[in-house]
Design an enzyme around this catalytic site. Sequence first.
Site, PDB file in Angstrom:
ATOM      1  N   SER A  60      -0.082  -1.729   0.336  1.00  0.00           N
ATOM      2  CA  SER A  60      -0.280  -0.034   0.481  1.00  0.00           C
ATOM      3  C   SER A  60       0.614   1.365   0.341  1.00  0.00           C
ATOM      4  O   SER A  60       0.400   2.570   0.160  1.00  0.00           O
ATOM      5  CB  SER A  60      -0.457  -0.263   1.459  1.00  0.00           C
ATOM      6  OG  SER A  60      -2.219  -1.309   1.288  1.00  0.00           O
ATOM      7  N   LYS A  63      -0.274   3.852  -2.937  1.00  0.00           N
ATOM      8  CA  LYS A  63      -0.828   4.785  -2.342  1.00  0.00           C
ATOM      9  C   LYS A  63       0.337   6.465  -2.317  1.00  0.00           C
ATOM     10  O   LYS A  63      -0.872   7.210  -2.401  1.00  0.00           O
ATOM     11  CB  LYS A  63      -2.167   4.209  -1.321  1.00  0.00           C
ATOM     12  CG  LYS A  63      -2.847   3.134  -1.582  1.00  0.00           C
ATOM     13  CD  LYS A  63      -2.849   2.775  -0.973  1.00  0.00           C
ATOM     14  CE  LYS A  63      -4.169   1.665  -0.957  1.00  0.00           C
ATOM     15  NZ  LYS A  63      -4.606   1.208   0.022  1.00  0.00           N
ATOM     16  N   SER A 115      -6.459   3.811   4.088  1.00  0.00           N
ATOM     17  CA  SER A 115      -5.611   2.149   3.468  1.00  0.00           C
ATOM     18  C   SER A 115      -6.382   1.681   2.688  1.00  0.00           C
ATOM     19  O   SER A 115      -6.813   0.918   2.347  1.00  0.00           O
ATOM     20  CB  SER A 115      -4.886   1.914   3.741  1.00  0.00           C
ATOM     21  OG  SER A 115      -3.443   0.367   2.746  1.00  0.00           O
ATOM     22  N   LYS A 224       3.421   6.387   4.991  1.00  0.00           N
ATOM     23  CA  LYS A 224       2.761   5.306   4.425  1.00  0.00           C
ATOM     24  C   LYS A 224       2.934   4.188   4.917  1.00  0.00           C
ATOM     25  O   LYS A 224       3.715   3.410   4.568  1.00  0.00           O
ATOM     26  CB  LYS A 224       2.357   5.374   2.900  1.00  0.00           C
ATOM     27  CG  LYS A 224       0.727   4.550   2.525  1.00  0.00           C
ATOM     28  CD  LYS A 224      -0.586   5.072   3.012  1.00  0.00           C
ATOM     29  CE  LYS A 224      -2.006   4.277   2.745  1.00  0.00           C
ATOM     30  NZ  LYS A 224      -1.517   3.165   3.242  1.00  0.00           N
TER      31      LYS A 224
END
Length: 381
Positions: A60, A63, A115, A224
């Site tokens: 993720s 992202k 997320s 993140k």
Amino acid sequence: MTLFRKRLITLIIIVMVLIGFLPQKASALTVSAKGAILIEQESGRILFEKNAHQRMRIASITKIMTAIIAIESGKLDEMVKVSNKAVRAEGSSLYLKPNEQIKLEDLVYGLMLRSGNDSAVAIAEHVGGSLEGFVFMMNQKAAEIGMQNTEFANPHGLDDHENHYSTAYDMAILTRYAMRNEKYREITGTKVHRAPNPTEKWDRVWRNKNKLLTKLYPYSTGGKTGYTKRAKRTLVSTASKDGIDLIAVTINASDDWNDHMNMFNSAFEKYDLVKVVEEGYLRTDSSFYKGKVFVDHDFMYPLSSEEKKEIKLNVELLEPDKREWRKQENVPDIVGTLTVNLGDKTIEEMPIYFDNGNVDRPKETFWETLKSIFLVILGVK
């Protein structure tokens, strides 16, 4: 046992004890991650790396690219209609509802804090026109900013494509680029965000999954998280202390929170962000160039106390063409190079400009401005 052997053994024991009291050199920094990097934001200098250019699945942290493209689209105030495809996205979710209308800005918050894979698909379809169109935009941006070992196949990082990968170095490049955007910095540094809920009386409340930001590390400014079964734990994080901004990336790490804190602490202890070159006019012995040549920006660089002594500046100027350069406006804009060396390594080359009336002059400091005003009042200037 002979007297000699007894004395020898006693001497060995004494030496071993004394060695134990000697100051020990700090052990080298280690991380649990298979791929890792730490860079300084301003200069991009690599302060630590481990398999930083090895291609790996990234989960993720993908992202980050999805978020910055959405932010740069200029559509954050637009309402997004959530498709059935977005709602069916696997994994972590914002629990969006089919056909609901939600602001793109809220989707980006949900993307970065919680997320949401459904959010990633909704963003991609709205900004790119389709998943395929958005993936094209992702790879186009990656090439534009120098991510040479990256290929994106989706906007969320799920393991649904084999051709979806990056490196610790490339993700650091991406984060450095994204952190220059004020809106991105605001979103990635948010601990809690509220968004309207179309079918309930209460707002949706999204709390950031980044524990460095929310409770573990006081100098954290954002980042993140990521995880899939194939990629394992991935993490990008940023931190600031005493004027130095850092970016850390780990891929496939069993102890990523501590990896990041250890990297940050090591760098904060060792380095200062130093203004090596200051914007403004340069001193020169040349009568032709005196008071006329300048650099148009500061050069900042992270340096250890030992490295500060190894910095050397070298100025090279063109030989003045006395025939062609009789008029100031005929002198080229760039007349030389200021080279910054750290030991034997060149770390920066800056163009030297000539004040010929065609280029912007360096900004005056407050005291220089005050001096100019004073001279005008006196009639001297």
